[in-house]
Every structure is written in C-alpha cells, then in structure tokens.
Scaffold this motif. Structure first.
Motif, PDB file in Angstrom:
ATOM      1  N   UNK A  65      67.400  -2.188  19.369  1.00 39.09           N
ATOM      2  CA  UNK A  65      66.466  -3.171  19.900  1.00 39.09           C
ATOM      3  C   UNK A  65      65.185  -3.237  19.065  1.00 39.09           C
ATOM      4  N   UNK A  66      64.792  -2.122  18.475  1.00 41.51           N
ATOM      5  CA  UNK A  66      63.569  -2.053  17.693  1.00 41.51           C
ATOM      6  C   UNK A  66      63.816  -2.255  16.199  1.00 41.51           C
ATOM      7  N   UNK A  67      65.070  -2.127  15.770  1.00 43.69           N
ATOM      8  CA  UNK A  67      65.401  -2.188  14.348  1.00 43.69           C
ATOM      9  C   UNK A  67      65.040  -3.554  13.774  1.00 43.69           C
ATOM     10  N   UNK A  68      64.295  -3.578  12.680  1.00 41.45           N
ATOM     11  CA  UNK A  68      63.810  -4.775  11.978  1.00 41.45           C
ATOM     12  C   UNK A  68      62.815  -5.599  12.790  1.00 41.45           C
ATOM     13  N   UNK A  69      62.336  -5.074  13.915  1.00 35.74           N
ATOM     14  CA  UNK A  69      61.311  -5.757  14.689  1.00 35.74           C
ATOM     15  C   UNK A  69      60.026  -4.942  14.757  1.00 35.74           C
ATOM     16  N   UNK A  70      60.176  -3.619  14.836  1.00 36.61           N
ATOM     17  CA  UNK A  70      59.036  -2.710  14.878  1.00 36.61           C
ATOM     18  C   UNK A  70      59.106  -1.843  13.633  1.00 36.61           C
ATOM     19  N   UNK A  71      58.077  -1.933  12.785  1.00 40.76           N
ATOM     20  CA  UNK A  71      58.068  -1.184  11.534  1.00 40.76           C
ATOM     21  C   UNK A  71      57.335   0.124  11.735  1.00 40.76           C
ATOM     22  N   UNK A  72      58.001   1.220  11.366  1.00 39.24           N
ATOM     23  CA  UNK A  72      57.463   2.559  11.548  1.00 39.24           C
ATOM     24  C   UNK A  72      57.206   3.166  10.178  1.00 39.24           C
ATOM     25  N   UNK A  73      56.049   3.810  10.009  1.00 41.39           N
ATOM     26  CA  UNK A  73      55.669   4.423   8.736  1.00 41.39           C
ATOM     27  C   UNK A  73      55.325   5.892   8.963  1.00 41.39           C
ATOM     28  N   UNK A  74      55.159   6.612   7.864  1.00 44.72           N
ATOM     29  CA  UNK A  74      54.792   8.022   7.933  1.00 44.72           C
ATOM     30  C   UNK A  74      53.410   8.148   8.569  1.00 44.72           C
ATOM     31  N   UNK A  75      53.280   9.053   9.508  1.00 46.49           N
ATOM     32  CA  UNK A  75      52.008   9.286  10.184  1.00 46.49           C
ATOM     33  C   UNK A  75      51.887   8.575  11.517  1.00 46.49           C
ATOM     34  N   UNK A  76      52.810   7.679  11.848  1.00 46.76           N
ATOM     35  CA  UNK A  76      52.749   6.960  13.120  1.00 46.76           C
ATOM     36  C   UNK A  76      53.108   7.881  14.281  1.00 46.76           C
ATOM     37  N   UNK A  77      52.529   7.592  15.439  1.00 48.48           N
ATOM     38  CA  UNK A  77      52.851   8.299  16.669  1.00 48.48           C
ATOM     39  C   UNK A  77      53.901   7.477  17.415  1.00 48.48           C
ATOM     40  N   UNK A  78      55.005   8.130  17.777  1.00 46.87           N
ATOM     41  CA  UNK A  78      56.099   7.437  18.456  1.00 46.87           C
ATOM     42  C   UNK A  78      56.485   8.212  19.711  1.00 46.87           C
ATOM     43  N   UNK A  79      57.198   7.541  20.591  1.00 45.38           N
ATOM     44  CA  UNK A  79      57.744   8.166  21.785  1.00 45.38           C
ATOM     45  C   UNK A  79      59.240   8.338  21.562  1.00 45.38           C
ATOM     46  N   UNK A  80      59.712   9.569  21.649  1.00 48.77           N
ATOM     47  CA  UNK A  80      61.096   9.916  21.357  1.00 48.77           C
ATOM     48  C   UNK A  80      61.838  10.170  22.665  1.00 48.77           C
ATOM     49  N   UNK A  81      63.014   9.585  22.789  1.00 45.18           N
ATOM     50  CA  UNK A  81      63.903   9.891  23.906  1.00 45.18           C
ATOM     51  C   UNK A  81      64.815  11.032  23.465  1.00 45.18           C
ATOM     52  N   UNK A  82      64.779  12.136  24.199  1.00 43.13           N
ATOM     53  CA  UNK A  82      65.555  13.319  23.840  1.00 43.13           C
ATOM     54  C   UNK A  82      67.012  13.145  24.252  1.00 43.13           C
ATOM     55  N   UNK A  83      67.890  13.762  23.475  1.00 45.46           N
ATOM     56  CA  UNK A  83      69.314  13.729  23.791  1.00 45.46           C
ATOM     57  C   UNK A  83      69.683  15.009  24.543  1.00 45.46           C
TER      58      UNK A  83
END
Length: 147
Positions: free
Chosen positions: A66-84
């Motif tokens: 859903x986020x692929x090619x819509x939200x660009x993520x770079x080094x140093x960004x803060x993200x929310x991770x869903x754990x497996x």
C-alpha cells in the motif's frame, strides 16, 4: 496521430496524491506488543531496509504494498514497524513520520532523547563531534592552481 484525451501524464498523477499534504495529520501511536518505533539505518533496495528499533533490536523491514511507490523512505527517517509473530528479526512498515511528527513524538517521550531525528547524512558531523579523522583546512592551505 491520436488526439490526447487525458488530462496529463505521470506528473499529473503524482501531484494528485499530494493535494492534502500541507495540513496537519493526526499523530499515529504504536500499539504495545504489535508495533514498534524505528529509525532507518540502511536502504537495501527492493522495498527493504535495515532499521534500528527503539527496543534495541535491528530488524530487516519491508515497505508494504500500500505504501510502495507512494511513500518515500530515506535513511534517518522515523517509521512505525509492525512486528511479525513468527519472525522477530523482520517487520513491515506501517507508517512514516514526517519531521514535525517525529519531533512531537520525541517531545512526548515516545522516542528516546539520544535519537537524532531526520537529519540524514549531511548533519552527521557537527562542530562538537570532530574527531582526529576529519581535517579542517584554512583558505591559504588550499592550492587552487593545483591542476
């Protein structure tokens, strides 16, 4: 030649997603046990990257479709991770925080105080962090007519 019937090319499609980007978004918080805050350490390609989570574990993370090619993520960004549940060393990106949102999280003590927010590679070297590995040259030491 066929007559152009559309309203524009790919640039029109890209700008369509950015219409509501100026207003403030609601801050998304993590769910305990299921999600974790993380900072991107290294981009690996193919929608994957290494992230250092706040709990001290380095995880291989994947940008969900859903986020692929819509939200660009770079080094140093803060993200929310869903754990497996079945793989502790891997996770999926649920949300990317904008710089102002990351500062608000840090102000609310959701992120540790020692984390450096959205500064990237350019600000790795501060004046007070200078080691012996870095040299400072004065103008008269640089030979302009070297070549």
């Amino acid at each position: 030649m066929p007559k152009n019937k559309g309203k524009g090319g790919k640039n029109k499609k890209r700008s369509k997603n950015n219409e509501g980007g100026d207003e403030k978004r609601e801050l998304v918080y993590k769910i305990d046990g299921q999600q974790e805050y993380a900072q991107v350490v290294q981009m690996l390609g193919n929608g994957r990257f290494d992230a250092m989570c706040i709990d001290g574990v380095k995880r291989l993370c994947h940008i969900r479709g859903e986020m692929h090619k819509k939200v660009w993520i770079a080094v140093g960004d803060i993200v929310l991770i869903s754990l497996r549940d079945f793989q502790d060393e891997k996770g999926d990106v649920v949300h990317r925080y904008m710089p102002d949102e990351a500062r608000r999280l840090k102000a609310e003590d959701k992120l540790p105080k020692n984390i450096r927010l959205n500064e990237g590679i350019a600000s790795e070297l501060d004046d007070d962090d200078v080691d012996e590995d870095y040299f400072e040259f004065l103008d008269e030491e640089i030979d302009i007519n070297f070549i």
